[in-house]
Scaffold this motif. Structure first.
Motif, PDB file in Angstrom:
ATOM      1  N   GLU A  70       0.802  -1.222  -0.219  1.00 62.39           N
ATOM      2  CA  GLU A  70       0.588   0.173   0.150  1.00 62.39           C
ATOM      3  C   GLU A  70       1.119   0.690  -0.311  1.00 62.39           C
ATOM      4  O   GLU A  70       1.384   1.312   1.006  1.00 62.39           O
ATOM      5  CB  GLU A  70      -1.086  -0.223   0.770  1.00 62.39           C
ATOM      6  N   MET A  72       1.724   5.679   0.267  1.00 62.00           N
ATOM      7  CA  MET A  72       0.995   6.338   1.326  1.00 62.00           C
ATOM      8  C   MET A  72       1.567   7.508   1.001  1.00 62.00           C
ATOM      9  O   MET A  72       2.488   7.812   1.465  1.00 62.00           O
ATOM     10  CB  MET A  72       0.470   6.354   2.394  1.00 62.00           C
ATOM     11  N   THR A  74       2.748  11.018   2.257  1.00 57.34           N
ATOM     12  CA  THR A  74       2.996  11.295   2.823  1.00 57.34           C
ATOM     13  C   THR A  74       4.445  12.670   3.700  1.00 57.34           C
ATOM     14  O   THR A  74       5.550  12.809   2.041  1.00 57.34           O
ATOM     15  CB  THR A  74       3.450  11.000   4.366  1.00 57.34           C
ATOM     16  N   ARG A  95      -0.240  12.024   6.330  1.00 54.46           N
ATOM     17  CA  ARG A  95      -0.709  11.635   5.308  1.00 54.46           C
ATOM     18  C   ARG A  95      -1.474  12.545   4.003  1.00 54.46           C
ATOM     19  O   ARG A  95      -2.410  14.216   4.776  1.00 54.46           O
ATOM     20  CB  ARG A  95      -1.314  10.292   5.572  1.00 54.46           C
TER      21      ARG A  95
END
Length: 222
Positions: A70, A72, A74, A95
């Motif tokens: 996954e 993300m 950030t 995030r």
């Protein structure tokens, strides 16, 4: 700015003792939060993260965390380091979305030699960082300020900073960022001269008037 991908793994144990063990293994405990999603406890490679944070963009580097497939996007926030050794102890990752503006603190770099400095003035930088809002891809690495044209007594304010299109700040536009002050020795000499002139003026009697005579005791009693 380009993204940097950092592999993360889920952290199953929390607390100071497990955190110390993770650090000895070269992993930095961290959390990931924001965008209305549950907070995650993760581990990231300490050496790689330290290298990223020491780069040109520092804490404003876009970091894509790869957590078990996954991704993300950030930004690193709330970076905690050991007070003496400087090693990373814990990091909060927030995030973000590419289409939503974020807040970032940007360093202010002065370039050039001010005209006033060549004339003996003193260049004083009063602000070293500026908080801005911009889309993640538009966050500047730094804001460069050309001070070449500043003469003695000149000031440059937030409203005059060269912000790129799409970069905004809510800082008071009248806040002074940098100025060229008069030489301190000359300033002190001027103040001393003004004080001396003021003292002389106070000690003079008005023209055409005699100073009042002191009362004398002629020995006459009542």
């Amino acid at each position: 700015m380009p993204d940097i991908t950092l592999t993360a793994e889920k952290r199953t144990e929390v607390g100071s003792r497990p955190a110390g063990r993770y650090r000895r293994q070269g992993k930095t405990p961290a959390v990931v939060y924001g965008l209305g999603v549950d907070t995650l406890s993760v581990l990231v490679p300490a050496r790689e993260l330290s290298h990223i944070l020491a780069g040109e963009s520092g804490a404003n580097t876009l970091i894509t965390l790869d957590l078990e497939g996954e991704s993300m996007l950030t930004l690193a926030r709330q970076i905690h380091r050991h007070p003496t050794r400087g090693e990373l102890l814990h990091v909060d990752f927030i995030r973000i979305r590419r289409d939503v503006a974020v807040s970032a603190e940007i360093p202010l770099h002065l370039i050039g030699e001010a005209t006033g400095v060549r004339d003996g003035g003193l260049l004083e930088q009063l602000m070293f960082h500026l908080t801005v809002e911009a889309m993640p891809g538009n966050i500047p690495v730094a804001i460069e300020i050309d001070v070449t044209a500043l003469a003695i007594g000149d000031q440059l304010r937030v409203s005059e900073l060269p912000l790129a299109a799409g970069v905004e700040t809510e800082t008071d536009p009248e806040t002074v960022v940098v100025q060229v002050a008069a030489p301190r020795v000359a300033t002190e000499a001027d103040e001393a001269a003004e004080a001396a002139e003021a003292g002389e003026a106070a000690g003079e009697s008005p023209a055409g008037e005699a100073a009042p005579a002191e009362a004398s005791d002629d020995g006459d009693g009542e």
